[in-house]
Design a protein around this motif. Structure first.
Motif, PDB file in Angstrom:
ATOM      1  N   CYS A 247      -6.407   8.619   2.319  1.00 34.83           N
ATOM      2  CA  CYS A 247      -6.214   7.357   2.464  1.00 34.83           C
ATOM      3  C   CYS A 247      -6.774   6.731   3.913  1.00 34.83           C
ATOM      4  CB  CYS A 247      -5.102   6.891   2.202  1.00 34.83           C
ATOM      5  SG  CYS A 247      -4.799   5.135   1.931  1.00 34.83           S
TER       6      CYS A 247
ATOM      7  N   HIS B  36       1.706   4.361  -2.860  1.00 34.87           N
ATOM      8  CA  HIS B  36       1.635   5.746  -2.659  1.00 34.87           C
ATOM      9  C   HIS B  36       2.906   6.227  -3.486  1.00 34.87           C
ATOM     10  CE1 HIS B  36      -1.753   6.760  -0.008  1.00 34.87           C
ATOM     11  NE2 HIS B  36      -1.475   5.141   0.541  1.00 34.87           N
TER      12      HIS B  36
ATOM     13  N   HIS C 195      -0.235   1.708   6.811  1.00 37.98           N
ATOM     14  CA  HIS C 195       1.128   2.321   6.188  1.00 37.98           C
ATOM     15  C   HIS C 195       1.872   1.864   7.233  1.00 37.98           C
ATOM     16  CE1 HIS C 195      -2.138   4.456   4.318  1.00 37.98           C
ATOM     17  NE2 HIS C 195      -1.658   4.314   3.094  1.00 37.98           N
TER      18      HIS C 195
ATOM     19  N   HIS D 277       0.561  -1.385   0.126  1.00 42.96           N
ATOM     20  CA  HIS D 277       0.022  -0.141   0.113  1.00 42.96           C
ATOM     21  C   HIS D 277       1.009   1.315   0.117  1.00 42.96           C
ATOM     22  CE1 HIS D 277      -4.223   1.634   1.294  1.00 42.96           C
ATOM     23  NE2 HIS D 277      -3.501   2.373   0.409  1.00 42.96           N
TER      24      HIS D 277
HETATM   25 ZN   LIG Z   1      -2.732   4.596   1.481  1.00 41.88          ZN
END
Ligand SMILES: [Zn+2]
Length: 398
Positions: A196, A103, A200, A99
């Motif tokens: 989001c 980004h 992370h 993830h």
């Molecule tokens: Zn994210």
């Protein structure tokens, strides 16, 4: 029933205790519980749900429906009781790496070339983003991958911030956020600002590395496949294994594999040409030899031969070859394969027996199908009689 989202307070929390607020069976008959707090991330924002256990019971699925976080479990649990939750950490860490890697990759594409990411997919093995362009070059992909890996090595912090609609204008967001309240921003300072809801790592270094694998043209965009973190090593192992095996098979070092393969394929093509030519010659000889052995009947010469396991196309060629050189001839070829009986019948221009009608007369005896025209016909059926018997019936039917 609001559940405290522990994964937003500490994304590294792998074990927690909670109380069961509710236990239900959904419309598909699956049992789920709702907790007062949870570290289980539910499917959302391109990130798959966590798995793990609640009191040693498997958590199979986690979904957020109408504000409820449902933990689907393999057994049942009592409302009000306490439970210990444990996250399958390898899976979660992998999701966080992919993830965050996405980004970074999307930001690198936009920063370097102005290419916008329109969607993200995290698969079991590979991840992909769709970027809104017609074509991606090798050089561009290489450059973006390089930048993304520099961002990873420089170990930038990945921060999260809850903001309201008014505060949004303070940030240079990549795209408009889809929610109007409880807006969560994921920020890599001076590099990427994104709305989001996923999990992370705390810094880019934990993504490990990022590797663009390949890309394909779609209707209005290019789909770029990539992997991050542990998956980079998995891919490397897999590809290395393939190369090693190919190398051993072709007795060629890695650097020369492509050249060696090209040479082999070219050689195979040449061989196929030679084989086709030789087969034609063989048919030619066979046709001559069969013609020499033909039985003389009143108005025509008859050739009859029973074969075992010959390709039907070859027998058709043989029949055509014979009948093209001799007008007053009838050729009856029967072939016995492991499962069936086949027949090819042909005649020269000077005879008038219809081959199509001829095979139609005998095909029912082998429960067969087939067809053709007056000069050549072919068919096949079950092995209900001996091939010699089939031949006799053909001869009688002329
Ligand atoms: Zn994210």
């Amino acid at each position: 029933m609001q559940t405290e989202k522990l994964y937003y307070q500490d994304q590294y929390l792998g074990r927690f205790t909670a109380h069961i607020l509710n236990a239900q069976i959904d419309e598909k008959g699956r049992f789920y519980v709702i907790l007062d707090q949870t570290a289980f991330y539910p499917t959302g924002g391109g990130q798959p749900h966590d798995t793990g256990t609640l009191n040693d019971m498997e958590v199979i699925d986690v979904e957020e429906i109408n504000g409820e976080i449902r933990h689907y479990i393999s057994g049942s649990m009592e409302v009000g009781s306490e439970c210990v939750g444990e996250i399958h950490w390898e899976r979660r860490m992998d999701h966080m790496q992919q993830h965050a890697g996405q980004h970074i990759l999307s930001a690198a594409f936009e920063e370097e070339f102005g290419y916008k990411t329109v969607s993200f997919h995290m698969g079991k093995e590979l991840c992909s983003i769709d970027i809104a362009i017609e074509n991606l070059t090798e050089e561009e992909a290489y450059e973006v991958e390089k930048i993304a890996n520099i961002i990873i090595i420089e170990n930038h912090p990945i921060e999260t911030r809850w903001v309201n609609q008014e505060e949004l204008s303070n940030y240079k967001l990549r795209k408009e956020v889809s929610v109007s309240e409880n807006i969560r921003l994921v920020i890599i300072p001076d590099f990427d600002y994104n709305g989001c809801g996923g999990t992370h790592p705390i810094a880019t270094g934990q993504v490990g590395s990022i590797e663009i694998l390949h890309w394909e043209k779609q209707k209005n965009h290019v789909r770029v496949f990539f992997v991050c973190g542990r998956r980079v090593r998995t891919q490397l192992h897999k590809k290395h294994k393939v190369i090693q095996n190919l190398s051993a098979l072709l007795s060629s070092p890695q650097e020369q594999l492509v050249e060696t393969s090209k040479r082999i394929l070219e050689g195979t093509k040449q061989l196929e040409k030679i084989i086709t030519h030789l087969k034609q010659q063989l048919i030619e000889y066979e046709a001559e030899s069969l013609t020499a052995q033909s039985e003389r009947k009143q108005q025509y010469k008859l050739i009859k031969e029973v074969f075992v396991n010959r390709p039907i196309a070859e027998l058709q060629q043989l029949a055509k070859n014979i009948t093209s050189k001799s007008d007053m001839i009838i050729v009856l070829l029967v072939n016995e394969t492991d499962e069936k009986l086949q027949l090819v019948c042909g005649r020269g221009k000077g005879t008038s027996v219809s081959m199509n009608q001829l095979i139609k007369q005998v095909l029912p005896t082998i429960n067969g199908k087939g067809g053709g025209n007056d000069v050549i016909a072919q068919g096949g059926g079950e092995k209900l009689i001996h091939p010699d018997e089939l031949m006799n019936r053909l001869v009688e039917a002329i």
